[in-house]
Design a protein around this motif. Sequence first.
Motif, PDB file in Angstrom:
ATOM      1  N   VAL A  21      -4.123  16.728 -16.063  1.00  0.00           N
ATOM      2  CA  VAL A  21      -3.832  18.026 -16.679  1.00  0.00           C
ATOM      3  C   VAL A  21      -4.687  19.109 -16.032  1.00  0.00           C
ATOM      4  O   VAL A  21      -4.208  20.211 -15.753  1.00  0.00           O
ATOM      5  CB  VAL A  21      -4.051  17.975 -18.212  1.00  0.00           C
ATOM      6  N   GLU A  22      -5.944  18.783 -15.774  1.00  0.00           N
ATOM      7  CA  GLU A  22      -6.834  19.749 -15.132  1.00  0.00           C
ATOM      8  C   GLU A  22      -6.359  20.100 -13.723  1.00  0.00           C
ATOM      9  O   GLU A  22      -6.506  21.236 -13.279  1.00  0.00           O
ATOM     10  CB  GLU A  22      -8.252  19.170 -15.072  1.00  0.00           C
ATOM     11  N   ALA A  23      -5.745  19.143 -13.049  1.00  0.00           N
ATOM     12  CA  ALA A  23      -5.233  19.380 -11.697  1.00  0.00           C
ATOM     13  C   ALA A  23      -3.932  20.184 -11.697  1.00  0.00           C
ATOM     14  O   ALA A  23      -3.505  20.650 -10.643  1.00  0.00           O
ATOM     15  CB  ALA A  23      -5.019  18.048 -10.988  1.00  0.00           C
ATOM     16  N   ASN A  24      -3.305  20.338 -12.870  1.00  0.00           N
ATOM     17  CA  ASN A  24      -2.056  21.096 -12.998  1.00  0.00           C
ATOM     18  C   ASN A  24      -2.268  22.287 -13.937  1.00  0.00           C
ATOM     19  O   ASN A  24      -1.911  22.215 -15.118  1.00  0.00           O
ATOM     20  CB  ASN A  24      -0.948  20.199 -13.559  1.00  0.00           C
ATOM     21  N   PRO A  25      -2.815  23.381 -13.439  1.00  0.00           N
ATOM     22  CA  PRO A  25      -3.133  24.515 -14.316  1.00  0.00           C
ATOM     23  C   PRO A  25      -1.910  25.150 -14.983  1.00  0.00           C
ATOM     24  O   PRO A  25      -2.049  25.802 -16.010  1.00  0.00           O
ATOM     25  CB  PRO A  25      -3.840  25.513 -13.406  1.00  0.00           C
ATOM     26  N   ILE A  26      -0.728  24.936 -14.458  1.00  0.00           N
ATOM     27  CA  ILE A  26       0.472  25.511 -15.081  1.00  0.00           C
ATOM     28  C   ILE A  26       0.679  24.935 -16.474  1.00  0.00           C
ATOM     29  O   ILE A  26       1.195  25.608 -17.369  1.00  0.00           O
ATOM     30  CB  ILE A  26       1.732  25.288 -14.196  1.00  0.00           C
ATOM     31  N   ILE A  27       0.227  23.698 -16.699  1.00  0.00           N
ATOM     32  CA  ILE A  27       0.412  23.045 -18.000  1.00  0.00           C
ATOM     33  C   ILE A  27      -0.353  23.785 -19.095  1.00  0.00           C
ATOM     34  O   ILE A  27       0.124  23.911 -20.216  1.00  0.00           O
ATOM     35  CB  ILE A  27      -0.016  21.564 -17.921  1.00  0.00           C
ATOM     36  N   THR A  28      -1.516  24.302 -18.773  1.00  0.00           N
ATOM     37  CA  THR A  28      -2.332  24.988 -19.766  1.00  0.00           C
ATOM     38  C   THR A  28      -2.073  26.494 -19.797  1.00  0.00           C
ATOM     39  O   THR A  28      -2.717  27.198 -20.566  1.00  0.00           O
ATOM     40  CB  THR A  28      -3.827  24.735 -19.506  1.00  0.00           C
ATOM     41  N   SER A  29      -1.133  26.945 -19.001  1.00  0.00           N
ATOM     42  CA  SER A  29      -0.784  28.364 -18.980  1.00  0.00           C
ATOM     43  C   SER A  29      -0.176  28.773 -20.319  1.00  0.00           C
ATOM     44  O   SER A  29       0.603  28.043 -20.910  1.00  0.00           O
ATOM     45  CB  SER A  29       0.212  28.638 -17.859  1.00  0.00           C
ATOM     46  N   LYS A  30      -0.532  29.942 -20.791  1.00  0.00           N
ATOM     47  CA  LYS A  30      -0.008  30.428 -22.070  1.00  0.00           C
ATOM     48  C   LYS A  30       1.321  31.170 -21.909  1.00  0.00           C
ATOM     49  O   LYS A  30       1.943  31.520 -22.892  1.00  0.00           O
ATOM     50  CB  LYS A  30      -1.044  31.342 -22.735  1.00  0.00           C
ATOM     51  N   SER A  31       1.742  31.383 -20.689  1.00  0.00           N
ATOM     52  CA  SER A  31       2.995  32.065 -20.424  1.00  0.00           C
ATOM     53  C   SER A  31       4.177  31.212 -20.892  1.00  0.00           C
ATOM     54  O   SER A  31       4.188  29.996 -20.719  1.00  0.00           O
ATOM     55  CB  SER A  31       3.127  32.348 -18.926  1.00  0.00           C
ATOM     56  N   ILE A  32       5.176  31.862 -21.503  1.00  0.00           N
ATOM     57  CA  ILE A  32       6.331  31.129 -22.028  1.00  0.00           C
ATOM     58  C   ILE A  32       7.656  31.687 -21.501  1.00  0.00           C
ATOM     59  O   ILE A  32       8.673  31.643 -22.178  1.00  0.00           O
ATOM     60  CB  ILE A  32       6.334  31.119 -23.574  1.00  0.00           C
ATOM     61  N   THR A  33       7.632  32.185 -20.295  1.00  0.00           N
ATOM     62  CA  THR A  33       8.880  32.675 -19.708  1.00  0.00           C
ATOM     63  C   THR A  33       9.723  31.483 -19.265  1.00  0.00           C
ATOM     64  O   THR A  33       9.232  30.359 -19.149  1.00  0.00           O
ATOM     65  CB  THR A  33       8.600  33.582 -18.495  1.00  0.00           C
ATOM     66  N   ALA A  34      10.976  31.728 -19.005  1.00  0.00           N
ATOM     67  CA  ALA A  34      11.888  30.653 -18.602  1.00  0.00           C
ATOM     68  C   ALA A  34      11.425  29.993 -17.307  1.00  0.00           C
ATOM     69  O   ALA A  34      11.479  28.767 -17.171  1.00  0.00           O
ATOM     70  CB  ALA A  34      13.305  31.200 -18.443  1.00  0.00           C
ATOM     71  N   SER A  35      10.948  30.793 -16.370  1.00  0.00           N
ATOM     72  CA  SER A  35      10.517  30.225 -15.086  1.00  0.00           C
ATOM     73  C   SER A  35       9.250  29.375 -15.242  1.00  0.00           C
ATOM     74  O   SER A  35       9.151  28.299 -14.645  1.00  0.00           O
ATOM     75  CB  SER A  35      10.292  31.325 -14.054  1.00  0.00           C
ATOM     76  N   THR A  36       8.292  29.826 -16.057  1.00  0.00           N
ATOM     77  CA  THR A  36       7.084  29.013 -16.245  1.00  0.00           C
ATOM     78  C   THR A  36       7.379  27.769 -17.078  1.00  0.00           C
ATOM     79  O   THR A  36       6.780  26.721 -16.840  1.00  0.00           O
ATOM     80  CB  THR A  36       5.932  29.809 -16.893  1.00  0.00           C
ATOM     81  N   ASN A  37       8.304  27.873 -18.019  1.00  0.00           N
ATOM     82  CA  ASN A  37       8.686  26.684 -18.785  1.00  0.00           C
ATOM     83  C   ASN A  37       9.304  25.623 -17.879  1.00  0.00           C
ATOM     84  O   ASN A  37       9.060  24.430 -18.038  1.00  0.00           O
ATOM     85  CB  ASN A  37       9.634  27.031 -19.919  1.00  0.00           C
ATOM     86  N   LYS A  38      10.103  26.064 -16.916  1.00  0.00           N
ATOM     87  CA  LYS A  38      10.696  25.127 -15.959  1.00  0.00           C
ATOM     88  C   LYS A  38       9.594  24.494 -15.107  1.00  0.00           C
ATOM     89  O   LYS A  38       9.615  23.287 -14.857  1.00  0.00           O
ATOM     90  CB  LYS A  38      11.713  25.842 -15.080  1.00  0.00           C
ATOM     91  N   LEU A  39       8.647  25.307 -14.665  1.00  0.00           N
ATOM     92  CA  LEU A  39       7.528  24.788 -13.879  1.00  0.00           C
ATOM     93  C   LEU A  39       6.687  23.798 -14.694  1.00  0.00           C
ATOM     94  O   LEU A  39       6.228  22.781 -14.163  1.00  0.00           O
ATOM     95  CB  LEU A  39       6.631  25.927 -13.377  1.00  0.00           C
ATOM     96  N   LYS A  40       6.518  24.087 -15.969  1.00  0.00           N
ATOM     97  CA  LYS A  40       5.766  23.178 -16.843  1.00  0.00           C
ATOM     98  C   LYS A  40       6.487  21.842 -16.982  1.00  0.00           C
ATOM     99  O   LYS A  40       5.854  20.785 -16.949  1.00  0.00           O
ATOM    100  CB  LYS A  40       5.556  23.807 -18.226  1.00  0.00           C
ATOM    101  N   GLU A  41       7.800  21.877 -17.155  1.00  0.00           N
ATOM    102  CA  GLU A  41       8.580  20.635 -17.267  1.00  0.00           C
ATOM    103  C   GLU A  41       8.435  19.799 -16.004  1.00  0.00           C
ATOM    104  O   GLU A  41       8.247  18.583 -16.063  1.00  0.00           O
ATOM    105  CB  GLU A  41      10.054  20.948 -17.524  1.00  0.00           C
ATOM    106  N   GLU A  42       8.532  20.459 -14.845  1.00  0.00           N
ATOM    107  CA  GLU A  42       8.380  19.754 -13.571  1.00  0.00           C
ATOM    108  C   GLU A  42       6.965  19.191 -13.429  1.00  0.00           C
ATOM    109  O   GLU A  42       6.788  18.068 -12.950  1.00  0.00           O
ATOM    110  CB  GLU A  42       8.696  20.696 -12.406  1.00  0.00           C
ATOM    111  N   ALA A  43       5.974  19.965 -13.863  1.00  0.00           N
ATOM    112  CA  ALA A  43       4.589  19.502 -13.784  1.00  0.00           C
ATOM    113  C   ALA A  43       4.374  18.277 -14.662  1.00  0.00           C
ATOM    114  O   ALA A  43       3.701  17.318 -14.256  1.00  0.00           O
ATOM    115  CB  ALA A  43       3.636  20.633 -14.179  1.00  0.00           C
TER     116      ALA A  43
END
Length: 93
Positions: A21-43
């Motif tokens: 999780v620490e190696a994937n900072p997108i997971i802890t991102s507070k942003s909830i836009t559609a593009s970041t949600n997609k990036l979080k799913e991939e992460a």
Amino acid sequence: MNVSKRTAMTNEEVFILLDLVEANPIITSKSITASTNKLKEEAWTNLTKSFNASISSTPRSTDQLRFKWDNLKKMARKRSPDFMLSNLKVRRV
């Protein structure tokens, strides 16, 4: 992958999860836009693959890892006020 049998995570597995999780900072991102949600799913998908490749015990699903991560965050929030109170008490003495 058969993940129907649930076993408790070992401390080693928890530490591996924390490192990933620490190696994937997108997971802890507070942003909830559609593009970041997609990036979080991939992460999370990539994290699950890495996690299962690095352990020799029971493989875990993405949902299990996310649930464990959420529980770890809840426990940390729960303990934080106690920790702060104990520090304040020590400073007063």
